[in-house]
Design a protein around this motif. Structure first.
Motif, PDB file in Angstrom:
ATOM      1  N   MET A   1       0.816  -1.213   0.000  1.00 21.22           N
ATOM      2  CA  MET A   1       0.000   0.000   0.000  1.00 21.22           C
ATOM      3  C   MET A   1       0.850   1.263   0.000  1.00 21.22           C
ATOM      4  O   MET A   1       0.511   2.266  -0.637  1.00 21.22           O
ATOM      5  CB  MET A   1      -0.921   0.001   1.220  1.00 21.22           C
ATOM      6  N   ALA A   2       1.978   1.228   0.720  1.00 19.88           N
ATOM      7  CA  ALA A   2       2.843   2.407   0.758  1.00 19.88           C
ATOM      8  C   ALA A   2       3.405   2.714  -0.621  1.00 19.88           C
ATOM      9  O   ALA A   2       3.432   3.870  -1.056  1.00 19.88           O
ATOM     10  CB  ALA A   2       3.982   2.183   1.764  1.00 19.88           C
ATOM     11  N   MET A   3       3.827   1.687  -1.346  1.00 19.02           N
ATOM     12  CA  MET A   3       4.355   1.907  -2.685  1.00 19.02           C
ATOM     13  C   MET A   3       3.267   2.431  -3.620  1.00 19.02           C
ATOM     14  O   MET A   3       3.530   3.286  -4.478  1.00 19.02           O
ATOM     15  CB  MET A   3       4.971   0.617  -3.244  1.00 19.02           C
ATOM     16  N   GLN A   4       2.050   1.950  -3.459  1.00 19.59           N
ATOM     17  CA  GLN A   4       0.941   2.450  -4.274  1.00 19.59           C
ATOM     18  C   GLN A   4       0.728   3.942  -4.048  1.00 19.59           C
ATOM     19  O   GLN A   4       0.545   4.709  -5.002  1.00 19.59           O
ATOM     20  CB  GLN A   4      -0.338   1.679  -3.950  1.00 19.59           C
ATOM     21  N   GLN A   5       0.752   4.360  -2.779  1.00 19.99           N
ATOM     22  CA  GLN A   5       0.571   5.777  -2.468  1.00 19.99           C
ATOM     23  C   GLN A   5       1.708   6.610  -3.040  1.00 19.99           C
ATOM     24  O   GLN A   5       1.488   7.693  -3.596  1.00 19.99           O
ATOM     25  CB  GLN A   5       0.492   5.977  -0.950  1.00 19.99           C
ATOM     26  N   MET A   6       2.921   6.096  -2.943  1.00 22.78           N
ATOM     27  CA  MET A   6       4.070   6.811  -3.513  1.00 22.78           C
ATOM     28  C   MET A   6       3.929   6.937  -5.031  1.00 22.78           C
ATOM     29  O   MET A   6       4.263   7.979  -5.607  1.00 22.78           O
ATOM     30  CB  MET A   6       5.366   6.063  -3.187  1.00 22.78           C
ATOM     31  N   ALA A   7       3.444   5.895  -5.676  1.00 16.50           N
ATOM     32  CA  ALA A   7       3.280   5.920  -7.131  1.00 16.50           C
ATOM     33  C   ALA A   7       2.251   6.967  -7.551  1.00 16.50           C
ATOM     34  O   ALA A   7       2.456   7.706  -8.528  1.00 16.50           O
ATOM     35  CB  ALA A   7       2.884   4.541  -7.638  1.00 16.50           C
ATOM     36  N   ARG A   8       1.123   7.040  -6.826  1.00 18.82           N
ATOM     37  CA  ARG A   8       0.119   8.065  -7.125  1.00 18.82           C
ATOM     38  C   ARG A   8       0.732   9.460  -7.039  1.00 18.82           C
ATOM     39  O   ARG A   8       0.499  10.328  -7.887  1.00 18.82           O
ATOM     40  CB  ARG A   8      -1.043   7.970  -6.137  1.00 18.82           C
ATOM     41  N   THR A   9       1.507   9.680  -5.988  1.00 16.24           N
ATOM     42  CA  THR A   9       2.116  10.992  -5.778  1.00 16.24           C
ATOM     43  C   THR A   9       3.163  11.295  -6.834  1.00 16.24           C
ATOM     44  O   THR A   9       3.231  12.410  -7.363  1.00 16.24           O
ATOM     45  CB  THR A   9       2.762  11.056  -4.372  1.00 16.24           C
ATOM     46  N   LYS A  10       3.963  10.307  -7.171  1.00 22.18           N
ATOM     47  CA  LYS A  10       5.077  10.530  -8.093  1.00 22.18           C
ATOM     48  C   LYS A  10       4.602  10.855  -9.499  1.00 22.18           C
ATOM     49  O   LYS A  10       5.120  11.756 -10.158  1.00 22.18           O
ATOM     50  CB  LYS A  10       5.986   9.297  -8.104  1.00 22.18           C
ATOM     51  N   TRP A  11       3.593  10.124  -9.977  1.00 23.69           N
ATOM     52  CA  TRP A  11       3.139  10.327 -11.357  1.00 23.69           C
ATOM     53  C   TRP A  11       1.901  11.210 -11.460  1.00 23.69           C
ATOM     54  O   TRP A  11       1.511  11.565 -12.570  1.00 23.69           O
ATOM     55  CB  TRP A  11       2.904   8.978 -12.028  1.00 23.69           C
ATOM     56  N   GLN A  12       1.290  11.527 -10.331  1.00 21.43           N
ATOM     57  CA  GLN A  12       0.116  12.395 -10.328  1.00 21.43           C
ATOM     58  C   GLN A  12      -0.960  11.888 -11.285  1.00 21.43           C
ATOM     59  O   GLN A  12      -1.565  12.652 -12.061  1.00 21.43           O
ATOM     60  CB  GLN A  12       0.522  13.829 -10.687  1.00 21.43           C
TER      61      GLN A  12
END
Length: 459
Positions: free
Chosen positions: A403-414
Motif C-alpha cells: 500500500m505504501a508503494m501504491q501511495q508513492m506511485a500516485r504521488t510521483k506520477w500524479q
C-alpha cells in the motif's frame, strides 16, 4: 466459447481459461517453475526445456473439466532467452534464460562478449540476450551438434503442443533476442553473419497473430508473444493514455506508441498490432526489496532473534506509517544488480541523518528508489505521449501487495491508479491475443472492449 492463455515465467507458470465473450475467468492453474538446472558456474542460469513442457501439460490436465470448450491457446514467455532444437523439433540444449551472465565474461581483449558483439554490429546488446548467448557459444565452439534452429521457450512449448518440428518466432520475442531492426521488423542477418554466426539458426519470423498449428484435440495454438507485451495487453483497458508500471522480480514502465520512437534510455519493442511499446526496464524492483528483507533477517539471525516468518508484512506496515512522517528521506539508489547500460553499477544510500537512520526510513528509501528509477525512464518519453497519459495501471506483486508503494506511485506520477482486473496479466494477455488470432475478434481494440469489461468478483 473459451480461450486459454499460458504464461511461462522464470519462477512460475500459469494457465488461465477465460470466457471469450466477456473475459470472465473460468479457471486459473499455476505451478512453480522447478526446471532450473544446477551449475558450478556463478554466471550460468539455465532451465530444462522439456520439464517446462511437462509442467504446462500438467496444468492442462488440471483444467480438463473446462478444456473441451477451449477454442485457442495463446502463450507468453520470459523474454531474451533461447534454446536449440534438432530437425525433429526436440530440445538439444537447456533454455539459457535472460538472467544468464555469460555475455559479461571477458575475452582476451578485455571486452565482454556482449560488448564485442555490440561493437561489431552496432546494436545495443546485453548479457542474457539470445543472440549474445549464440555468439558466446559460437566463439567457444560449443553449439549443440544436432542443433538446427534456436527459439524461445514459448515457441518450443507451442511446437510440442501441436507437434510442429520447426520453430517460428513472433516479432515481440524476436526483438528481445537481439540484432533485430525496427521499424522494418527483421533480423539483421548481414551483421549476424559478419560477426561470425550462422544465420540458418534463426527461426522464421511471423507477425501479428500467426497460428503455430492445432493440438491433437483440435485447439489452435499461436506462436508465443513476449511477456512484457502480453502483460500490457492483459493489464490495460485501452492502449492509449495508460502508463503501466510493473514491479515483480524486476520492474518496468511501458507506454503504447502507434509510431516508432527512439530514446537512448528506453527500449522500443514491437507490439502485436504493428505499434510499439516504449519500455524502461530495471534489473531491480522486487529483487531489491527482497535484498532488504534478507538484510533484516540476517541482522535478526545474528542477534539470535530470527523465526521463520516473512518480514514483508511488517516492512509494508512500517512503510505506511513512515511515509506520513516529516523526516528527511533517505536517498537510496536501488541499482544493486546493475543496469542494462551499466551492468557493474552498484546501489547506494545517501542522506543519512540521526533522525532518519532507522528501519522505517530505510524501507521507505528503498521503495522511493525503485520508483525513482522507473520515473527516470518515464521522463524520457516523448512529450506528446506524456501529455496523453490519464491513468496509471500497476501490476506485479511487488506493488500490488504494498500500500505504501501504491501511495508513492500516485504521488510521483500524479495519475489515478488502477489495478488490472485479472492478477495473472501475462496469461490473460496471451488469452486476449489468442481470441484475436483465432478470429473471434477482428482486432485488439474490440477484444479489449469485450474481455476487459467484466467487474465480476472472481477477478
Amino acid at each position: 466459447m473459451y480461450i486459454a492463455g499460458i504464461d511461462i515465467g522464470t519462477t512460475s507458470i500459469c494457465l488461465i481459461v477465460t470466457n471469450a465473450e466477456d473475459g470472465r475467468v473460468i479457471r486459473i492453474a499455476s505451478t512453480k517453475n522447478d526446471a532450473a538446472l544446477p551449475s558450478k558456474e556463478f554466471w550460468e542460469r539455465t532451465q530444462q526445456a522439456d520439464r517446462i513442457v511437462q509442467l504446462v501439460q500438467s496444468l492442462i490436465e488440471e483444467c480438463q473439466d473446462d478444456w473441451e470448450d477451449v477454442r485457442a491457446i495463446g502463450i507468453s514467455c520470459q523474454m531474451h532467452g533461447i534454446l536449440y532444437v534438432s530437425k525433429e523439433g526436440k530440445a538439444v540444449s537447456p533454455l539459457v534464460t535472460w538472467q544468464d551472465g555469460r555475455g559479461e565474461l571477458l575475452l582476451e581483449s578485455g571486452r565482454s562478449y556482449a560488448m564485442e558483439l555490440s561493437e561489431l554490429t552496432g546494436f545495443d546488446l546485453h548479457t542474457g540476450y539470445g543472440l549474445v548467448t549464440h555468439y558466446y557459444l559460437t566463439k567457444q565452439g560449443n553449439l549443440p551438434g544436432s542443433a538446427v534452429k534456436l527459439c524461445t521457450i514459448g515457441d518450443y512449448v507451442a511446437m510440442q503442443l501441436c507437434d510442429e518440428k520447426t520453430p517460428c518466432i513472433d516479432s515481440s520475442n524476436a526483438a528481445s533476442i537481439g540484432l533485430f531492426t525496427l521499424p522494418n521488423r527483421q533480423f539483421d542477418k548481414d551483421q549476424l553473419i559478419a560477426a561470425g554466426m550462422d544465420a540458418e539458426f534463426l527461426p522464421e519470423l511471423v507477425h501479428h497473430t500467426a497460428i503455430a498449428g492445432d493440438t491433437a484435440d483440435g485447439k489452435k495454438v499461436l506462436w508465443a508473444i513476449g511477456d512484457n507485451q502480453a502483460s500490457f495487453l492483459g493489464a490495460v483497458p485501452t492502449f492509449r493514455g495508460t502508463l503501466l508500471v510493473n514491479i515483480g522480480t524486476g520492474s518496468q514502465v511501458s507506454v503504447y506508441s502507434p509510431a516508432y520512437f527512439e530514446s537512448p534510455h528506453l527500449e522500443t519493442r514491437p507490439f502485436m498490432d504493428g505499434g510499439y511499446l516504449l519500455v524502461g526496464a530495471s534489473l531491480s524492483g522486487g529483487k531489491s526489496y527482497e535484498l532488504l528483507e534478507q538484510f533484516f533477517r540476517d541482522v535478526c539471525s545474528t542477534f539470535g532473534l530470527l523465526d521463520n516468518r516473512s518480514f514483508y508484512e511488517t516492512m509494508n506496515r512500517l512503510a505506511e506509517e513512515a511515509i506520513i512522517e516529516s523526516v528527511p528521506t533517505l536517498k537510496v539508489g536501488t541499482q544493486f544488480y546493475g543496469t542494462r547500460e551499466h551492468p557493474h553499477r552498484t546501489g547506494s544510500i545517501e542522506g543519512i541523518r540521526p533522525n532518519n537512520f532507522n528501519p522505517q526510513q530505510l524501507i521507505v528509501g528503498f521503495l522511493h528508489g525503485i520508483l525513482d528509477e522507473l520515473d527516470g525512464f518515464t521522463k524520457c518519453l516523448p512529450a506528446e505521449l506524456l501529455e496523453q497519459l490519464t491513468r496509471l495501471a500497476v501490476s506485479g506483486n511487488g506493488i500490488r501487495k504494498n500500500m505504501a508503494m501504491q501511495q508513492m506511485a500516485r504521488t510521483k506520477w500524479q495519475l489515478p491508479l488502477i489495478f488490472p482486473r485479472v492478477k495473472e496479466e501475462a496469461a490473460f494477455g496471451a488469452a486476449i491475443h489468442a481470441a484475436v488470432g483465432s478470429g473471434l475478434y477482428s482486432d485488439y481494440s474490440e477484444a479489449l472492449q469485450r474481455m476487459q469489461r467484466s467487474d465480476s468478483d472472481d477477478r
